[in-house]
Design a protein around this motif. Sequence first.
Motif, PDB file in Angstrom:
ATOM      1  N   HIS A  15       0.865  -1.179   0.000  1.00 20.75           N
ATOM      2  CA  HIS A  15       0.000   0.000   0.000  1.00 20.75           C
ATOM      3  C   HIS A  15       0.899   1.226   0.000  1.00 20.75           C
ATOM      4  O   HIS A  15       1.832   1.323   0.800  1.00 20.75           O
ATOM      5  CB  HIS A  15      -0.920   0.010   1.219  1.00 20.75           C
ATOM      6  N   LEU A  16       0.599   2.148  -0.885  1.00 26.97           N
ATOM      7  CA  LEU A  16       1.416   3.345  -1.064  1.00 26.97           C
ATOM      8  C   LEU A  16       0.607   4.600  -0.776  1.00 26.97           C
ATOM      9  O   LEU A  16      -0.600   4.627  -0.956  1.00 26.97           O
ATOM     10  CB  LEU A  16       1.915   3.424  -2.514  1.00 26.97           C
ATOM     11  N   ARG A  17       1.292   5.632  -0.366  1.00 26.06           N
ATOM     12  CA  ARG A  17       0.710   6.963  -0.281  1.00 26.06           C
ATOM     13  C   ARG A  17       1.812   7.961  -0.573  1.00 26.06           C
ATOM     14  O   ARG A  17       2.948   7.577  -0.833  1.00 26.06           O
ATOM     15  CB  ARG A  17       0.016   7.216   1.053  1.00 26.06           C
ATOM     16  N   LYS A  18       1.515   9.224  -0.517  1.00 18.42           N
ATOM     17  CA  LYS A  18       2.483  10.234  -0.931  1.00 18.42           C
ATOM     18  C   LYS A  18       3.813  10.149  -0.194  1.00 18.42           C
ATOM     19  O   LYS A  18       4.847  10.447  -0.756  1.00 18.42           O
ATOM     20  CB  LYS A  18       1.882  11.630  -0.769  1.00 18.42           C
ATOM     21  N   VAL A  19       3.798   9.728   1.062  1.00 19.32           N
ATOM     22  CA  VAL A  19       5.046   9.664   1.820  1.00 19.32           C
ATOM     23  C   VAL A  19       5.856   8.417   1.491  1.00 19.32           C
ATOM     24  O   VAL A  19       6.996   8.288   1.917  1.00 19.32           O
ATOM     25  CB  VAL A  19       4.806   9.725   3.342  1.00 19.32           C
ATOM     26  N   GLY A  20       5.284   7.490   0.754  1.00 14.79           N
ATOM     27  CA  GLY A  20       5.991   6.263   0.382  1.00 14.79           C
ATOM     28  C   GLY A  20       5.197   5.027   0.726  1.00 14.79           C
ATOM     29  O   GLY A  20       3.972   5.039   0.712  1.00 14.79           O
ATOM     30  N   ILE A  21       5.889   3.967   1.058  1.00 13.67           N
ATOM     31  CA  ILE A  21       5.232   2.700   1.377  1.00 13.67           C
ATOM     32  C   ILE A  21       4.556   2.805   2.737  1.00 13.67           C
ATOM     33  O   ILE A  21       5.158   3.210   3.719  1.00 13.67           O
ATOM     34  CB  ILE A  21       6.249   1.541   1.375  1.00 13.67           C
ATOM     35  N   GLU A  22       3.289   2.434   2.774  1.00 12.13           N
ATOM     36  CA  GLU A  22       2.509   2.481   4.002  1.00 12.13           C
ATOM     37  C   GLU A  22       2.403   1.112   4.663  1.00 12.13           C
ATOM     38  O   GLU A  22       2.366   1.005   5.878  1.00 12.13           O
ATOM     39  CB  GLU A  22       1.117   3.025   3.707  1.00 12.13           C
ATOM     40  N   SER A  23       2.344   0.051   3.867  1.00 10.90           N
ATOM     41  CA  SER A  23       2.287  -1.284   4.458  1.00 10.90           C
ATOM     42  C   SER A  23       2.806  -2.326   3.480  1.00 10.90           C
ATOM     43  O   SER A  23       2.738  -2.139   2.258  1.00 10.90           O
ATOM     44  CB  SER A  23       0.867  -1.645   4.885  1.00 10.90           C
ATOM     45  N   LEU A  24       3.317  -3.403   4.048  1.00 12.38           N
ATOM     46  CA  LEU A  24       3.731  -4.575   3.282  1.00 12.38           C
ATOM     47  C   LEU A  24       2.889  -5.736   3.786  1.00 12.38           C
ATOM     48  O   LEU A  24       2.855  -6.005   4.993  1.00 12.38           O
ATOM     49  CB  LEU A  24       5.219  -4.871   3.506  1.00 12.38           C
ATOM     50  N   ALA A  25       2.227  -6.409   2.876  1.00 17.57           N
ATOM     51  CA  ALA A  25       1.310  -7.492   3.235  1.00 17.57           C
ATOM     52  C   ALA A  25       1.702  -8.762   2.489  1.00 17.57           C
ATOM     53  O   ALA A  25       1.166  -9.049   1.426  1.00 17.57           O
ATOM     54  CB  ALA A  25      -0.120  -7.078   2.902  1.00 17.57           C
TER      55      ALA A  25
END
Length: 97
Positions: A15-25
């Motif tokens: 999951h990505l957002r403007k700040v970078g990677i938000e989660s790894l699943a």
Amino acid sequence: MCGSCVGRRRRLGVHLRKVGIESLAPEIPVRTSEDATPGWTLDQLMAAYPGLDPAMPHPGRSHAPVPGKPDAVYRMGMDADRLATIYLQLADQSCYE
């Protein structure tokens, strides 16, 4: 704004957002630095992560701190009284919870 993508053969969700990677699943079993892995019982998790609340932030999911990474948590999904999934995510992620 956030988005998601998956690796080849859906082995890793990101999951990505403007700040970078938000989660790894990951869709394959992984281990935490405390050696927790899918199949662990709730009692084993509670011993490894004192203060863990299996109903927070949502019933069946809990967050545990990642040692040395104050901005990260393990998102632990439970299936009955067994650990089913482990994700690595930002403590303040906003994409899906």
